[in-house]
Design an enzyme around this catalytic site. Structure first.
Site, PDB file in Angstrom:
ATOM      1  N   GLU A 157     -38.508 -18.996  36.145  1.00  0.00           N
ATOM      2  CA  GLU A 157     -38.459 -17.720  35.851  1.00  0.00           C
ATOM      3  C   GLU A 157     -37.713 -16.780  36.778  1.00  0.00           C
ATOM      4  O   GLU A 157     -38.246 -15.794  37.293  1.00  0.00           O
ATOM      5  CB  GLU A 157     -39.846 -17.194  35.604  1.00  0.00           C
ATOM      6  CG  GLU A 157     -40.779 -17.849  34.618  1.00  0.00           C
ATOM      7  CD  GLU A 157     -42.231 -17.650  34.428  1.00  0.00           C
ATOM      8  OE1 GLU A 157     -42.754 -16.709  35.307  1.00  0.00           O
ATOM      9  OE2 GLU A 157     -42.836 -18.310  33.869  1.00  0.00           O
ATOM     10  N   GLU A 262     -43.670 -25.338  27.991  1.00  0.00           N
ATOM     11  CA  GLU A 262     -44.838 -24.966  27.822  1.00  0.00           C
ATOM     12  C   GLU A 262     -45.037 -24.338  26.366  1.00  0.00           C
ATOM     13  O   GLU A 262     -45.897 -23.109  26.354  1.00  0.00           O
ATOM     14  CB  GLU A 262     -44.698 -23.628  28.982  1.00  0.00           C
ATOM     15  CG  GLU A 262     -44.233 -24.115  30.288  1.00  0.00           C
ATOM     16  CD  GLU A 262     -44.349 -22.887  31.084  1.00  0.00           C
ATOM     17  OE1 GLU A 262     -45.047 -21.917  30.962  1.00  0.00           O
ATOM     18  OE2 GLU A 262     -43.908 -23.202  32.565  1.00  0.00           O
TER      19      GLU A 262
HETATM   20  O1  G3I Z   1     -59.341 -21.760  39.733  1.00  0.00           O
HETATM   21  C1  G3I Z   1     -59.514 -20.042  39.956  1.00  0.00           C
HETATM   22  C2  G3I Z   1     -61.241 -20.037  39.736  1.00  0.00           C
HETATM   23  O2  G3I Z   1     -61.609 -20.707  41.062  1.00  0.00           O
HETATM   24  C3  G3I Z   1     -61.338 -18.545  39.840  1.00  0.00           C
HETATM   25  O3  G3I Z   1     -62.850 -18.338  39.890  1.00  0.00           O
HETATM   26  C4  G3I Z   1     -60.534 -17.718  38.896  1.00  0.00           C
HETATM   27  C5  G3I Z   1     -60.968 -16.296  39.151  1.00  0.00           C
HETATM   28  O4  G3I Z   1     -59.720 -15.560  38.752  1.00  0.00           O
HETATM   29  O5  G3I Z   1     -59.281 -17.954  38.938  1.00  0.00           O
HETATM   30  C6  G3I Z   1     -58.963 -19.348  39.060  1.00  0.00           C
HETATM   31  O6  G3I Z   1     -57.652 -19.415  38.974  1.00  0.00           O
HETATM   32  C7  G3I Z   1     -56.804 -19.264  37.805  1.00  0.00           C
HETATM   33  C8  G3I Z   1     -55.959 -20.272  37.333  1.00  0.00           C
HETATM   34  O7  G3I Z   1     -55.162 -19.717  36.618  1.00  0.00           O
HETATM   35  C9  G3I Z   1     -57.101 -21.464  36.599  1.00  0.00           C
HETATM   36  O8  G3I Z   1     -57.575 -20.721  35.661  1.00  0.00           O
HETATM   37  C10 G3I Z   1     -55.887 -17.938  38.588  1.00  0.00           C
HETATM   38  O9  G3I Z   1     -56.619 -16.768  38.842  1.00  0.00           O
HETATM   39  C11 G3I Z   1     -55.003 -17.620  37.398  1.00  0.00           C
HETATM   40  O10 G3I Z   1     -54.001 -16.786  37.984  1.00  0.00           O
HETATM   41  C12 G3I Z   1     -54.208 -18.903  37.007  1.00  0.00           C
HETATM   42  O11 G3I Z   1     -53.406 -18.539  36.077  1.00  0.00           O
HETATM   43  C13 G3I Z   1     -52.259 -19.597  35.680  1.00  0.00           C
HETATM   44  C14 G3I Z   1     -51.058 -18.779  35.774  1.00  0.00           C
HETATM   45  O12 G3I Z   1     -50.076 -19.608  35.467  1.00  0.00           O
HETATM   46  C15 G3I Z   1     -50.648 -18.386  37.048  1.00  0.00           C
HETATM   47  O13 G3I Z   1     -50.446 -19.385  38.016  1.00  0.00           O
HETATM   48  C16 G3I Z   1     -52.367 -19.925  34.552  1.00  0.00           C
HETATM   49  O14 G3I Z   1     -53.575 -20.987  34.381  1.00  0.00           O
HETATM   50  C17 G3I Z   1     -51.494 -21.074  33.908  1.00  0.00           C
HETATM   51  O15 G3I Z   1     -51.518 -21.352  32.646  1.00  0.00           O
HETATM   52  C18 G3I Z   1     -50.064 -20.183  33.871  1.00  0.00           C
HETATM   53  O16 G3I Z   1     -49.061 -20.911  33.882  1.00  0.00           O
HETATM   54  C19 G3I Z   1     -47.693 -20.042  33.658  1.00  0.00           C
HETATM   55  C20 G3I Z   1     -46.602 -21.133  34.269  1.00  0.00           C
HETATM   56  O17 G3I Z   1     -46.996 -21.933  35.548  1.00  0.00           O
HETATM   57  C21 G3I Z   1     -45.087 -20.641  34.194  1.00  0.00           C
HETATM   58  N1  G3I Z   1     -44.879 -19.951  32.712  1.00  0.00           N
HETATM   59  C22 G3I Z   1     -45.975 -19.166  32.445  1.00  0.00           C
HETATM   60  C23 G3I Z   1     -47.361 -19.745  32.244  1.00  0.00           C
HETATM   61  C24 G3I Z   1     -48.240 -18.874  31.500  1.00  0.00           C
HETATM   62  O18 G3I Z   1     -48.507 -17.827  32.334  1.00  0.00           O
END
Ligand code: G3I
Length: 370
Positions: A157, A262
């Protein structure tokens, strides 16, 4: 006398079960020989704590991507601390099941801890200091899985929707050439790994143009970008099949393979005019924005199934340049879409439902392979 196969068919039809002679049983079998069918997996699926999810992953898919486990903040949370416990299990799982293993992601403007760009006093670090951190991160992470992770999303990105380079901390401190360094080092750390550029909304003409320029610039610097990843955070009506085809055609003319990296398809009301996957968006939910809190009506299931079939039909048509199609999650319960762009919605973007049952969209994807 009635023949045994005919008897089984007759009984099956009488019982309302439809049978086809060579119905492929799994996604990976259905698309075998065309492209890998992959899935993004979370921590519970990597460790097996979500046994139901892990079973779907290992039975149905030929490739895996770690949804979060290899992001900088997870694998390298502090300057001198790397945590490879989950990524090690991820790679072992992929090897055990002979899957094509993807690394996601080395350089991103999100999920990179603040310390990466700062000194001990919280002041921005110099270009030289940041180059050293990036170099060390890439060599440590890519080097650890040399010959085992086959495909790396090196930069994720980097572009704005208008096709210009995003003004990330990477660009601010290192300048526009940060991508060249990242790809050179990833290649040196594992010359056998294929290197990808991954982004969303590449179907927007301006962004696609920007991606083409970016890839050409990397190629002019002697870098082999093997794959351009079109993320595929789609909806029922965006992108059009025509623009998807145009995107695949145009990008592949650069001499790269294409992966859909994705894929998920939103059926919920859209917010905002433009398609995006910008994770900084957070909108509060309300009943209008969350119309199916309990289950997805049949008519919507059918629309979703048709959309999945149309997209897979398009990917199949371009199988000569497609290396992989990866779903962004296993069941609807696992999807990031439940919390984005609206927090706390019940979303239905994937092929398995919340009970772990394949949805009509799953059957439609299998059928589209024939
Ligand atoms: O695991 C923690 C948990 O312990 C905590 O209680 C909770 C509270 O916020 O957060 C949890 O982590 C979250 C994680 O997802 C797992 O669910 C993070 O906050 C959250 O920011 C994270 O979001 C991920 C996001 O990328 C940011 O990294 C999404 O799962 C993931 O699907 C998303 O994937 C991205 C790709 O990497 C790049 N392209 C877009 C795509 C969708 O956003």
């Amino acid at each position: 006398m009635i023949k045994p196969r005919l008897l089984i068919l007759t009984l099956a039809l009488a019982a309302g079960i439809s049978m086809t002679a060579q119905e492929p049983a799994t996604l990976k079998d259905a698309y075998h020989g065309a492209f890998y069918v992959g899935v993004a997996i979370n921590a519970d699926q990597i460790t097996g704590k979500d046994a139901r999810g892990t079973k779907i992953v290992t039975e149905q898919f030929s490739s895996i991507t770690p949804e979060n486990a290899l992001k900088w903040e997870r694998v390298h949370p502090q300057p001198d601390t790397y945590d490879f416990s989950l990524p090690d299990q991820y790679v072992t799982l992929g090897e055990k099941h002979h899957m094509f293993i993807v690394g996601h992601t080395l350089v991103w403007h999100q999920q990179t801890p603040a310390w990466v760009f700062q000194d001990a006093q919280g002041k921005p670090i110099s270009r030289e200091a940041l180059l050293k951190r990036l170099h060390d991160h890439i060599f440590t992470v890519v080097g650890r899985y040399k010959g085992r992770i086959q495909s790396w999303d090196v930069v994720n990105e980097a572009l704005n929707d208008d096709g210009t380079l995003r003004n990330s901390k990477w660009k601010q401190i290192l300048g526009d050439d940060y991508l060249i360094k990242a790809y050179q080092w990833a290649h040196e750390a594992d010359p056998s790994a294929e290197l990808n550029y991954n982004d969303y909304s590449l179907e927007l003409p301006a962004k696609r143009q920007g991606a083409m320029k970016l890839i050409q610039k990397l190629q002019a610097a002697g870098i082999k970008v093997a794959v351009v990843g079109i993320q595929g955070h789609d909806s029922l009506d965006w992108p059009s099949l025509a623009s998807e085809e145009e995107t695949i055609d145009t990008l592949s003319k650069l001499g790269v393979k294409i992966a859909i990296t994705e894929l998920d398809i939103d059926v919920l009301p859209a917010v905002g005019a433009n398609p995006t996957a910008d994770i900084s968006l957070h909108i509060k939910s309300n009943p209008k924005l969350n119309p199916y809190p309990n289950e997805l009506p049949d008519a919507m299931q059918k629309q979703l199934a048709r959309r999945y079939a149309d997209l897979f039909g398009t990917f199949l048509k371009h199988r000569d340049v497609m290396s992989r199609v990866t779903l962004w999650g296993v069941t609807d319960a696992d999807s990031w879409r439940n919390d984005w762009p609206v927090v706390g919605r019940t979303s239905y973007p994937l092929l398995w439902d919340r009970a772990g049952k394949p949805k009509p969209a799953y059957e439609a994807v299998i059928k589209a392979s024939r």
